[in-house]
Design a protein around this motif. Structure first.
Motif, PDB file in Angstrom:
ATOM      1  N   MET A   1       0.838  -1.198   0.000  1.00 14.16           N
ATOM      2  CA  MET A   1       0.000   0.000   0.000  1.00 14.16           C
ATOM      3  C   MET A   1       0.875   1.251   0.000  1.00 14.16           C
ATOM      4  N   GLY A   2       0.789   2.043  -1.050  1.00 14.37           N
ATOM      5  CA  GLY A   2       1.562   3.273  -1.129  1.00 14.37           C
ATOM      6  C   GLY A   2       0.789   4.459  -0.572  1.00 14.37           C
ATOM      7  N   ARG A   3       1.526   5.454  -0.194  1.00 13.75           N
ATOM      8  CA  ARG A   3       0.908   6.685   0.303  1.00 13.75           C
ATOM      9  C   ARG A   3       1.330   7.873  -0.551  1.00 13.75           C
ATOM     10  N   LEU A   4       0.419   8.802  -0.688  1.00 11.94           N
ATOM     11  CA  LEU A   4       0.700  10.061  -1.376  1.00 11.94           C
ATOM     12  C   LEU A   4       0.648  11.182  -0.343  1.00 11.94           C
ATOM     13  N   TYR A   5       1.769  11.870  -0.176  1.00 15.62           N
ATOM     14  CA  TYR A   5       1.864  12.995   0.756  1.00 15.62           C
ATOM     15  C   TYR A   5       1.814  14.281  -0.057  1.00 15.62           C
ATOM     16  N   LEU A   6       0.874  15.137   0.267  1.00 16.35           N
ATOM     17  CA  LEU A   6       0.710  16.410  -0.437  1.00 16.35           C
ATOM     18  C   LEU A   6       1.006  17.540   0.516  1.00 16.35           C
ATOM     19  N   ILE A   7       1.932  18.411   0.147  1.00 21.17           N
ATOM     20  CA  ILE A   7       2.285  19.533   1.017  1.00 21.17           C
ATOM     21  C   ILE A   7       2.317  20.826   0.214  1.00 21.17           C
ATOM     22  N   ARG A   8       1.684  21.835   0.769  1.00 21.70           N
ATOM     23  CA  ARG A   8       1.723  23.159   0.145  1.00 21.70           C
ATOM     24  C   ARG A   8       3.041  23.840   0.505  1.00 21.70           C
ATOM     25  N   HIS A   9       3.515  24.690  -0.379  1.00 29.76           N
ATOM     26  CA  HIS A   9       4.758  25.436  -0.144  1.00 29.76           C
ATOM     27  C   HIS A   9       4.674  26.284   1.126  1.00 29.76           C
ATOM     28  N   GLY A  10       5.839  26.703   1.617  1.00 28.02           N
ATOM     29  CA  GLY A  10       5.892  27.593   2.777  1.00 28.02           C
ATOM     30  C   GLY A  10       5.435  28.998   2.425  1.00 28.02           C
ATOM     31  N   GLU A  11       5.351  29.822   3.448  1.00 29.33           N
ATOM     32  CA  GLU A  11       4.911  31.207   3.258  1.00 29.33           C
ATOM     33  C   GLU A  11       5.769  31.918   2.209  1.00 29.33           C
ATOM     34  N   SER A  12       5.108  32.613   1.292  1.00 23.48           N
ATOM     35  CA  SER A  12       5.811  33.354   0.242  1.00 23.48           C
ATOM     36  C   SER A  12       5.657  34.856   0.447  1.00 23.48           C
ATOM     37  N   GLU A  13       6.424  35.602  -0.315  1.00 15.55           N
ATOM     38  CA  GLU A  13       6.365  37.064  -0.222  1.00 15.55           C
ATOM     39  C   GLU A  13       4.977  37.584  -0.559  1.00 15.55           C
ATOM     40  N   ALA A 156      -7.849  20.785  -5.516  1.00 15.23           N
ATOM     41  CA  ALA A 156      -8.463  20.183  -6.699  1.00 15.23           C
ATOM     42  C   ALA A 156      -8.033  18.726  -6.859  1.00 15.23           C
ATOM     43  N   LEU A 157      -6.770  18.446  -6.561  1.00 14.76           N
ATOM     44  CA  LEU A 157      -6.241  17.097  -6.689  1.00 14.76           C
ATOM     45  C   LEU A 157      -6.896  16.147  -5.691  1.00 14.76           C
ATOM     46  N   ILE A 158      -7.000  16.564  -4.443  1.00 13.33           N
ATOM     47  CA  ILE A 158      -7.626  15.721  -3.416  1.00 13.33           C
ATOM     48  C   ILE A 158      -9.059  15.366  -3.807  1.00 13.33           C
ATOM     49  N   LEU A 159      -9.815  16.365  -4.241  1.00 18.12           N
ATOM     50  CA  LEU A 159     -11.193  16.109  -4.658  1.00 18.12           C
ATOM     51  C   LEU A 159     -11.234  15.119  -5.820  1.00 18.12           C
ATOM     52  N   GLY A 160     -10.336  15.288  -6.775  1.00 18.97           N
ATOM     53  CA  GLY A 160     -10.306  14.403  -7.929  1.00 18.97           C
ATOM     54  C   GLY A 160      -9.961  12.973  -7.563  1.00 18.97           C
ATOM     55  N   ILE A 181      -2.444  13.411   3.558  1.00 16.11           N
ATOM     56  CA  ILE A 181      -1.965  12.067   3.223  1.00 16.11           C
ATOM     57  C   ILE A 181      -3.113  11.235   2.664  1.00 16.11           C
ATOM     58  N   ILE A 182      -2.877  10.645   1.502  1.00 14.27           N
ATOM     59  CA  ILE A 182      -3.845   9.738   0.897  1.00 14.27           C
ATOM     60  C   ILE A 182      -3.209   8.358   0.805  1.00 14.27           C
ATOM     61  N   GLU A 183      -3.898   7.358   1.328  1.00 11.88           N
ATOM     62  CA  GLU A 183      -3.439   5.970   1.237  1.00 11.88           C
ATOM     63  C   GLU A 183      -4.115   5.304   0.047  1.00 11.88           C
ATOM     64  N   TYR A 184      -3.317   4.608  -0.761  1.00 11.65           N
ATOM     65  CA  TYR A 184      -3.859   3.875  -1.904  1.00 11.65           C
ATOM     66  C   TYR A 184      -4.096   2.421  -1.483  1.00 11.65           C
ATOM     67  N   ARG A 185      -5.281   2.190  -0.924  1.00 14.51           N
ATOM     68  CA  ARG A 185      -5.634   0.846  -0.473  1.00 14.51           C
ATOM     69  C   ARG A 185      -6.175   0.024  -1.650  1.00 14.51           C
ATOM     70  N   ASP A 186      -6.313  -1.269  -1.441  1.00 20.79           N
ATOM     71  CA  ASP A 186      -6.750  -2.158  -2.517  1.00 20.79           C
ATOM     72  C   ASP A 186      -8.102  -1.763  -3.086  1.00 20.79           C
ATOM     73  N   TYR A 187      -8.997  -1.298  -2.225  1.00 16.03           N
ATOM     74  CA  TYR A 187     -10.361  -1.016  -2.646  1.00 16.03           C
ATOM     75  C   TYR A 187     -10.594   0.430  -3.056  1.00 16.03           C
ATOM     76  N   SER A 188      -9.720   1.345  -2.599  1.00 16.05           N
ATOM     77  CA  SER A 188      -9.970   2.765  -2.880  1.00 16.05           C
ATOM     78  C   SER A 188      -8.854   3.628  -2.301  1.00 16.05           C
ATOM     79  N   PRO A 189      -8.623   4.810  -2.888  1.00 17.75           N
ATOM     80  CA  PRO A 189      -7.780   5.791  -2.196  1.00 17.75           C
ATOM     81  C   PRO A 189      -8.546   6.337  -0.988  1.00 17.75           C
ATOM     82  N   VAL A 190      -7.850   6.497   0.125  1.00 18.45           N
ATOM     83  CA  VAL A 190      -8.490   6.944   1.363  1.00 18.45           C
ATOM     84  C   VAL A 190      -7.731   8.142   1.930  1.00 18.45           C
ATOM     85  N   LEU A 191      -8.452   9.210   2.231  1.00 13.10           N
ATOM     86  CA  LEU A 191      -7.832  10.384   2.846  1.00 13.10           C
ATOM     87  C   LEU A 191      -7.585  10.106   4.316  1.00 13.10           C
TER      88      LEU A 191
END
Length: 203
Positions: A1-13, A156-160, A181-191
């Motif tokens: 089971m793989g995981r997808l970690y999504l992180i937004r960038h740090g504070e910008s100017e 948008a990606l999470i919703l998709g 973090i989204i886990e790619y389980r056998d039956y479905s991706p799970v948030l």
């Protein structure tokens, strides 16, 4: 089971100035770099295998800070960029409210219906992100993948991935270096985790 970690960038100017960034190439602040370091420390126990990033500086520099601590190289993809906001880019929220009142109302209430000159639609953004991420997941089966991207792109990606209609875009937020973090389980991706910012308590 793989995981997808999504992180937004740090504070910008432009985050500080409340300006719409879109695909404008803005820079991290010192606080943004510190946020990236804290996020990296929070990810040390997660066994990340690969790091991919938007090629825009605020995301790539965040990814580099994380990659240095995790001892991983960062590969960039233009497809992981933020939504292209067209005529809004470089404007503050107040300027948009004054100059594009109707469009701003649509963005706040029915964002999937916004159609700005020179800008992407939310559905186009989502298709762009899903296209590249599905390839990365397929090519790296059962790996733990970290993607550093941007607020609108991640939402948008999470919703998709979860199969939730894009009209729910405005129902949640993603903070600077917020980790999802989204886990790619056998039956479905799970948030499993949404917008975790616990690593920022001292920043």
């Amino acid at each position: 089971m793989g995981r997808l970690y999504l992180i937004r960038h740090g504070e910008s100017e432009w985050n500080i100035l409340s300006k719409v960034q879109g695909q404008s190439n803005t820079q991290l602040t010192d606080k943004g770099r510190e946020q990236a370091k804290k996020a990296a420390q929070g990810l040390l126990h997660e066994k990340i295998d690969l790091i991919f990033s938007s090629d825009l500086n605020r995301a790539f520099d965040t990814a580099k800070v994380i990659g240095e601590l995790l001892e991983l190289e960062v590969n960039t993809f233009e497809e992981l960029r933020e939504m292209r906001f067209g005529v809004w880019e470089g404007l503050t929220t107040q300027e948009i409210m004054n100059k594009y009142t109707n469009e701003h109302t649509i963005w706040m209430t029915e964002p999937h219906k916004l159609n700005l000159p020179e800008a992407e639609k939310l559905i186009d953004l989502q298709e762009r992100l899903l296209g590249i991420v599905n390839i990365l997941i397929k090519d790296n089966k059962d790996k733990n993948i970290l993607i550093v991207s941007h607020g609108s792109s991640i939402k948008a990606l999470i919703l998709g991935i979860l199969g939730i209609d894009i009209s729910f875009y405005n129902k949640f937020t993603i903070s600077n270096t917020g980790i999802s973090i989204i886990e790619y389980r056998d039956y479905s991706p799970v948030l499993r985790v949404l917008n975790d910012t616990s690593h920022l308590k001292e920043v």
